[in-house]
Write a protein that holds these residues in place. Structure first.
Motif, PDB file in Angstrom:
ATOM      1  N   ALA A  44     -38.993  -6.121   9.259  1.00  0.00           N
ATOM      2  CA  ALA A  44     -37.751  -6.469   8.569  1.00  0.00           C
ATOM      3  C   ALA A  44     -37.401  -5.409   7.528  1.00  0.00           C
ATOM      4  CB  ALA A  44     -37.880  -7.846   7.914  1.00  0.00           C
ATOM      5  N   PHE A  45     -38.401  -4.937   6.809  1.00  0.00           N
ATOM      6  CA  PHE A  45     -38.177  -3.884   5.811  1.00  0.00           C
ATOM      7  C   PHE A  45     -37.701  -2.597   6.479  1.00  0.00           C
ATOM      8  CE2 PHE A  45     -39.784  -0.172   3.526  1.00  0.00           C
ATOM      9  CZ  PHE A  45     -39.154  -0.337   2.295  1.00  0.00           C
ATOM     10  N   VAL A  46     -38.368  -2.193   7.556  1.00  0.00           N
ATOM     11  CA  VAL A  46     -37.993  -0.971   8.269  1.00  0.00           C
ATOM     12  C   VAL A  46     -36.548  -1.075   8.768  1.00  0.00           C
ATOM     13  CG1 VAL A  46     -38.436   0.398  10.374  1.00  0.00           C
ATOM     14  CG2 VAL A  46     -40.348  -0.285   8.894  1.00  0.00           C
ATOM     15  N   VAL A  80     -38.949   5.594   9.523  1.00  0.00           N
ATOM     16  CA  VAL A  80     -38.450   5.825   8.174  1.00  0.00           C
ATOM     17  C   VAL A  80     -39.037   7.091   7.569  1.00  0.00           C
ATOM     18  CG1 VAL A  80     -37.938   3.401   7.731  1.00  0.00           C
ATOM     19  CG2 VAL A  80     -40.173   4.311   7.104  1.00  0.00           C
ATOM     20  N   ALA A  81     -40.128   7.586   8.153  1.00  0.00           N
ATOM     21  CA  ALA A  81     -40.770   8.835   7.732  1.00  0.00           C
ATOM     22  C   ALA A  81     -41.604   9.326   8.905  1.00  0.00           C
ATOM     23  CB  ALA A  81     -41.663   8.597   6.507  1.00  0.00           C
ATOM     24  N   PRO A  82     -41.906  10.618   8.947  1.00  0.00           N
ATOM     25  CA  PRO A  82     -42.744  11.124  10.043  1.00  0.00           C
ATOM     26  C   PRO A  82     -44.067  10.356  10.114  1.00  0.00           C
ATOM     27  CG  PRO A  82     -41.807  12.935   8.792  1.00  0.00           C
ATOM     28  CD  PRO A  82     -41.496  11.674   8.029  1.00  0.00           C
ATOM     29  N   GLY A  83     -44.411   9.924  11.321  1.00  0.00           N
ATOM     30  CA  GLY A  83     -45.664   9.217  11.527  1.00  0.00           C
ATOM     31  C   GLY A  83     -45.640   7.737  11.209  1.00  0.00           C
ATOM     32  N   ALA A  84     -44.508   7.232  10.692  1.00  0.00           N
ATOM     33  CA  ALA A  84     -44.413   5.801  10.353  1.00  0.00           C
ATOM     34  C   ALA A  84     -44.298   4.963  11.626  1.00  0.00           C
ATOM     35  CB  ALA A  84     -43.211   5.558   9.448  1.00  0.00           C
ATOM     36  N   ASN A  85     -44.636   3.699  11.509  1.00  0.00           N
ATOM     37  CA  ASN A  85     -44.513   2.783  12.642  1.00  0.00           C
ATOM     38  C   ASN A  85     -43.050   2.446  12.892  1.00  0.00           C
ATOM     39  OD1 ASN A  85     -47.314   2.633  12.977  1.00  0.00           O
ATOM     40  ND2 ASN A  85     -47.491   0.963  11.518  1.00  0.00           N
ATOM     41  N   THR A  86     -42.722   2.257  14.164  1.00  0.00           N
ATOM     42  CA  THR A  86     -41.369   1.896  14.554  1.00  0.00           C
ATOM     43  C   THR A  86     -41.237   0.375  14.639  1.00  0.00           C
ATOM     44  OG1 THR A  86     -41.867   1.885  16.911  1.00  0.00           O
ATOM     45  CG2 THR A  86     -41.181   4.016  15.939  1.00  0.00           C
ATOM     46  N   LEU A  87     -40.003  -0.096  14.645  1.00  0.00           N
ATOM     47  CA  LEU A  87     -39.755  -1.527  14.844  1.00  0.00           C
ATOM     48  C   LEU A  87     -40.356  -1.999  16.165  1.00  0.00           C
ATOM     49  CD1 LEU A  87     -36.019  -1.799  13.764  1.00  0.00           C
ATOM     50  CD2 LEU A  87     -37.927  -3.031  12.743  1.00  0.00           C
ATOM     51  N   ALA A  88     -40.130  -1.238  17.223  1.00  0.00           N
ATOM     52  CA  ALA A  88     -40.647  -1.630  18.536  1.00  0.00           C
ATOM     53  C   ALA A  88     -42.166  -1.752  18.505  1.00  0.00           C
ATOM     54  CB  ALA A  88     -40.214  -0.624  19.601  1.00  0.00           C
ATOM     55  N   TRP A  89     -42.836  -0.777  17.910  1.00  0.00           N
ATOM     56  CA  TRP A  89     -44.298  -0.831  17.871  1.00  0.00           C
ATOM     57  C   TRP A  89     -44.778  -1.996  17.015  1.00  0.00           C
ATOM     58  CZ3 TRP A  89     -48.221  -0.837  14.341  1.00  0.00           C
ATOM     59  CH2 TRP A  89     -49.517  -0.698  14.869  1.00  0.00           C
ATOM     60  N   ALA A  99     -35.870  -9.628  12.570  1.00  0.00           N
ATOM     61  CA  ALA A  99     -36.174  -8.209  12.392  1.00  0.00           C
ATOM     62  C   ALA A  99     -35.645  -7.329  13.516  1.00  0.00           C
ATOM     63  CB  ALA A  99     -37.684  -8.003  12.244  1.00  0.00           C
ATOM     64  N   VAL A 100     -35.673  -7.814  14.746  1.00  0.00           N
ATOM     65  CA  VAL A 100     -35.263  -6.939  15.852  1.00  0.00           C
ATOM     66  C   VAL A 100     -34.098  -7.456  16.680  1.00  0.00           C
ATOM     67  CG1 VAL A 100     -37.524  -5.845  16.065  1.00  0.00           C
ATOM     68  CG2 VAL A 100     -36.991  -7.808  17.497  1.00  0.00           C
ATOM     69  N   GLY A 101     -33.698  -8.684  16.499  1.00  0.00           N
ATOM     70  CA  GLY A 101     -32.589  -9.219  17.284  1.00  0.00           C
ATOM     71  C   GLY A 101     -31.335  -8.383  17.121  1.00  0.00           C
ATOM     72  N   GLY A 102     -30.734  -7.998  18.236  1.00  0.00           N
ATOM     73  CA  GLY A 102     -29.493  -7.230  18.209  1.00  0.00           C
ATOM     74  C   GLY A 102     -29.634  -5.756  17.878  1.00  0.00           C
ATOM     75  N   CYS A 103     -30.848  -5.267  17.746  1.00  0.00           N
ATOM     76  CA  CYS A 103     -31.051  -3.843  17.420  1.00  0.00           C
ATOM     77  C   CYS A 103     -30.699  -2.950  18.602  1.00  0.00           C
ATOM     78  CB  CYS A 103     -32.513  -3.569  17.072  1.00  0.00           C
ATOM     79  SG  CYS A 103     -32.987  -3.994  15.409  1.00  0.00           S
ATOM     80  N   ALA A 104     -30.096  -1.818  18.313  1.00  0.00           N
ATOM     81  CA  ALA A 104     -29.879  -0.799  19.332  1.00  0.00           C
ATOM     82  C   ALA A 104     -31.204  -0.084  19.590  1.00  0.00           C
ATOM     83  CB  ALA A 104     -28.834   0.198  18.843  1.00  0.00           C
ATOM     84  N   PRO A 105     -31.415   0.423  20.815  1.00  0.00           N
ATOM     85  CA  PRO A 105     -32.670   1.107  21.125  1.00  0.00           C
ATOM     86  C   PRO A 105     -33.028   2.230  20.154  1.00  0.00           C
ATOM     87  CG  PRO A 105     -31.463   0.706  23.129  1.00  0.00           C
ATOM     88  CD  PRO A 105     -30.547   0.328  21.992  1.00  0.00           C
ATOM     89  N   ASP A 106     -32.037   2.991  19.708  1.00  0.00           N
ATOM     90  CA  ASP A 106     -32.375   4.088  18.795  1.00  0.00           C
ATOM     91  C   ASP A 106     -32.946   3.556  17.484  1.00  0.00           C
ATOM     92  OD1 ASP A 106     -29.783   3.098  18.168  1.00  0.00           O
ATOM     93  OD2 ASP A 106     -29.234   4.971  17.177  1.00  0.00           O
ATOM     94  N   LEU A 107     -32.486   2.400  17.037  1.00  0.00           N
ATOM     95  CA  LEU A 107     -33.015   1.792  15.819  1.00  0.00           C
ATOM     96  C   LEU A 107     -34.439   1.275  16.050  1.00  0.00           C
ATOM     97  CD1 LEU A 107     -32.090   1.150  12.908  1.00  0.00           C
ATOM     98  CD2 LEU A 107     -31.490  -1.132  13.725  1.00  0.00           C
ATOM     99  N   LEU A 108     -34.702   0.746  17.242  1.00  0.00           N
ATOM    100  CA  LEU A 108     -36.040   0.246  17.562  1.00  0.00           C
ATOM    101  C   LEU A 108     -37.092   1.348  17.545  1.00  0.00           C
ATOM    102  CD1 LEU A 108     -35.195  -2.137  20.534  1.00  0.00           C
ATOM    103  CD2 LEU A 108     -35.945  -2.814  18.243  1.00  0.00           C
ATOM    104  N   HIS A 109     -36.672   2.576  17.808  1.00  0.00           N
ATOM    105  CA  HIS A 109     -37.621   3.687  17.930  1.00  0.00           C
ATOM    106  C   HIS A 109     -37.567   4.670  16.770  1.00  0.00           C
ATOM    107  CE1 HIS A 109     -36.619   2.349  22.132  1.00  0.00           C
ATOM    108  NE2 HIS A 109     -37.841   1.923  21.909  1.00  0.00           N
ATOM    109  N   ALA A 110     -36.698   4.420  15.820  1.00  0.00           N
ATOM    110  CA  ALA A 110     -36.573   5.304  14.653  1.00  0.00           C
ATOM    111  C   ALA A 110     -37.744   5.086  13.699  1.00  0.00           C
ATOM    112  CB  ALA A 110     -35.249   5.035  13.945  1.00  0.00           C
TER     113      ALA A 110
END
Length: 169
Positions: free
Chosen positions: A160-162, A34-43, A21-32
């Motif tokens: 993984a979905f996010v 999918v909708a306002p208030g949604a959980n991020t990959l990092a979280w 789900a997170v291997g190789g992700c750029a930081p901006d992707l980790l913190h993006a």
């Protein structure tokens, strides 16, 4: 396969899903989001790892990896030492920021290693030990571990979905 081997396999599947789900992700992707208030990959990955660390450490009668191995300091998050993310608001979710997925994966792997070391030594009889008498019925070690596995797999699947949604956005 015995109970300990089954638990080790289940926690290994969580680890694999987290890495995918997170291997190789750029930081901006980790913190993006999918909708306002949604959980991020990092979280999501931080939270599922914190819950596993908290619950397994409690069941094993040991200090959390978060504290014993200095991960709290490495993350530098503005939360109490015992925070796991449970009940976090969207603003708190946004505060879980990392510079690379390596920090998330390093913490997750450290928790995974401690978890596997604990479950490898379990007998079937040990799984019946009461670990939380505040519930009715009281929570056994087996039920607690299955609960952690269930929660972690749900959050890892969400991550993984996010990632899929964000990469295809």
């Amino acid at each position: 396969m015995n109970s300990a081997e089954l638990l080790e396999d289940a926690f290994g599947r969580i680890r694999e899903t987290v890495h995918d789900a997170v291997g190789g992700c750029a930081p901006d992707l980790l913190h993006a989001r999918v909708a306002p208030g949604a959980n991020t990959l990092a979280w999501l990955v931080w939270h599922l790892t914190r819950v596993q660390d908290d619950h397994v450490a409690d069941a094993a009668g040991r200090e959390q990896v978060w504290l014993s191995q200095g991960w709290k300091g490495r993350f530098g998050l503005p939360f109490a030492p015992d925070a796991t993310g449970y009940g976090h608001t969207p603003a708190q979710v946004a505060k879980v920021r990392v510079e690379s997925p390596d920090l998330l994966l390093g913490y997750h792997d450290a928790v995974h290693d401690e978890t596997v070391a604990f479950v490898r030594g379990l007998t079937n009889a040990a799984l019946g030990r009461i670990v939380d008498a505040s519930w009715s019925p009281p929570v056994t070690l087996g039920v607690r571990l299955v609960s952690v596995i269930s929660d972690d797999l749900q959050h890892a699947g969400q991550a993984a979905f996010v990632r899929g949604v964000l990469e295809r956005g």
